[in-house]
Design a protein around this motif. Structure first.
Motif, PDB file in Angstrom:
ATOM      1  N   LEU A 101       7.569  44.174 -20.285  1.00 54.04           N
ATOM      2  CA  LEU A 101       7.722  45.605 -20.042  1.00 54.04           C
ATOM      3  C   LEU A 101       8.747  46.271 -20.961  1.00 54.04           C
ATOM      4  N   ASP A 102       9.905  45.617 -21.167  1.00 48.82           N
ATOM      5  CA  ASP A 102      11.004  46.266 -21.878  1.00 48.82           C
ATOM      6  C   ASP A 102      10.849  46.189 -23.395  1.00 48.82           C
ATOM      7  N   LEU A 103      10.710  44.984 -23.936  1.00 46.02           N
ATOM      8  CA  LEU A 103      10.477  44.878 -25.378  1.00 46.02           C
ATOM      9  C   LEU A 103       9.163  45.564 -25.741  1.00 46.02           C
ATOM     10  N   ALA A 104       8.169  45.407 -24.899  1.00 46.54           N
ATOM     11  CA  ALA A 104       6.880  46.067 -25.152  1.00 46.54           C
ATOM     12  C   ALA A 104       7.049  47.582 -25.194  1.00 46.54           C
ATOM     13  N   GLY A 105       7.886  48.131 -24.311  1.00 44.88           N
ATOM     14  CA  GLY A 105       8.157  49.563 -24.324  1.00 44.88           C
ATOM     15  C   GLY A 105       8.860  49.987 -25.596  1.00 44.88           C
TER      16      GLY A 105
END
Length: 297
Positions: free
Chosen positions: A99-103
């Motif tokens: 979720l975070d790196l992908a965001g």
């Protein structure tokens, strides 16, 4: 290889505190480093577990002075992305990648410019968790390994086992989170991160041995991003054997395994954190030269 000009005293970049959303809408805090000249490519710094983004400031400033725009950020539950209290804060360790790196990749990617990831420890693991890794031109990572004590030298092995099995459990039971900062090892960590990290570090191939995470092997096998995986020979937490135990699961990636020693770069030691400490410009040159020569020039 092209020689980079080192800008040790020149300040030719700007910094901006900012926020962006993870894939699930969680708001993450970051810092944007932008050159005042033409941007030739972008870099996302994907942090190690519990290491707040200011630790990567020197590298980010250095890369920016070479024409790269750099984004650093804190994963949820850490630093600028923490809730008011970690007690009761629920999340999965995998959220940092999924979720975070992908965001960050979605937020920072630009069809006109190459996008690179520079990962540290967990940061090198995280790329395989992202659904949008195809947007990343290449990744350079440091100290990424499987975390299993069996790959560590004897003294470090004993130390790690004592910490995981004797020191941490009662502390977490009392506080409701891992007070990592009390050991001067980084930021405090959510309970979910601690529990999964402790569980997976008992396995020789980390979470790939966890029956509950069976979908991760095929997920990592899909990644085709070129990867440069560096292990310092004095990094007791991620020696070459540990690195291979994890990185082998990037089956389709063009993989470059690189071993380094402190004396190669005029350093007394590197360890697990020295890749990004002051005085490591010669290491950073290798990263930027690789990106420029192979993917930009």
């Amino acid at each position: 290889m092209q020689n980079l000009q080192r800008h040790t005293n020149t300040v030719n970049f700007t910094t901006e505190q900012m926020t962006f959303q993870a894939l699930d809408g969680y708001v993450l805090g970051g810092m944007l480093y932008s050159p005042t000249t033409t941007i030739q490519a972008k870099i996302i710094v994907s942090s190690a577990t519990g290491v707040p983004q200011p630790f990567y400031r020197r590298f980010s400033e250095y890369a920016t002075q070479q024409g790269f725009q750099v984004l650093t950020f804190d994963y949820r539950g850490v630093g600028a992305s923490s809730p008011k209290s970690l007690k009761g804060f629920k999340m999965s360790y995998l959220d940092w990648g999924k979720l975070d790196l992908a965001g960050a990749i979605d937020y920072f990617s630009d069809e006109e410019l190459p996008l690179f990831v520079v990962g540290h420890s967990y940061g090198g693991q995280a790329l395989g968790l992202t659904p949008n890794h195809h947007k990343v031109t290449a990744m350079y990572c440091f100290g990424t390994g499987a975390g299993w004590h069996g790959y560590m030298p004897f003294k470090e092995k004993l130390k790690v086992q004592v910490i995981w099995n004797i020191v941490f459990p009662p502390m977490v039971a009392v506080t409701g989170y891992l007070p990592w900062s009390k050991f001067n090892m980084g930021a405090d960590l959510p309970k979910g991160v601690y529990e999964q990290w402790r569980k997976w570090c008992k396995n020789p191939t980390y979470f790939f041995d966890d029956p509950e995470q069976a979908e991760l092997k095929p997920l990592y096998a899909q990644v085709q991003t070129p990867i440069y995986a560096v292990a310092a020979l004095d990094d007791d937490w991620a020696l070459p054997s540990s690195r291979y135990a994890f990185m082998q699961h990037y089956q389709q990636a063009e993989m470059h395994y690189i071993n380094i020693s402190a004396d190669q770069f005029g350093l007394k030691q590197i360890g697990h954190m020295g890749y990004f400490r002051k005085g490591s410009e010669a290491i950073w040159d290798k990263i930027l030269e690789t990106f420029i020569v192979n993917y930009i020039a």
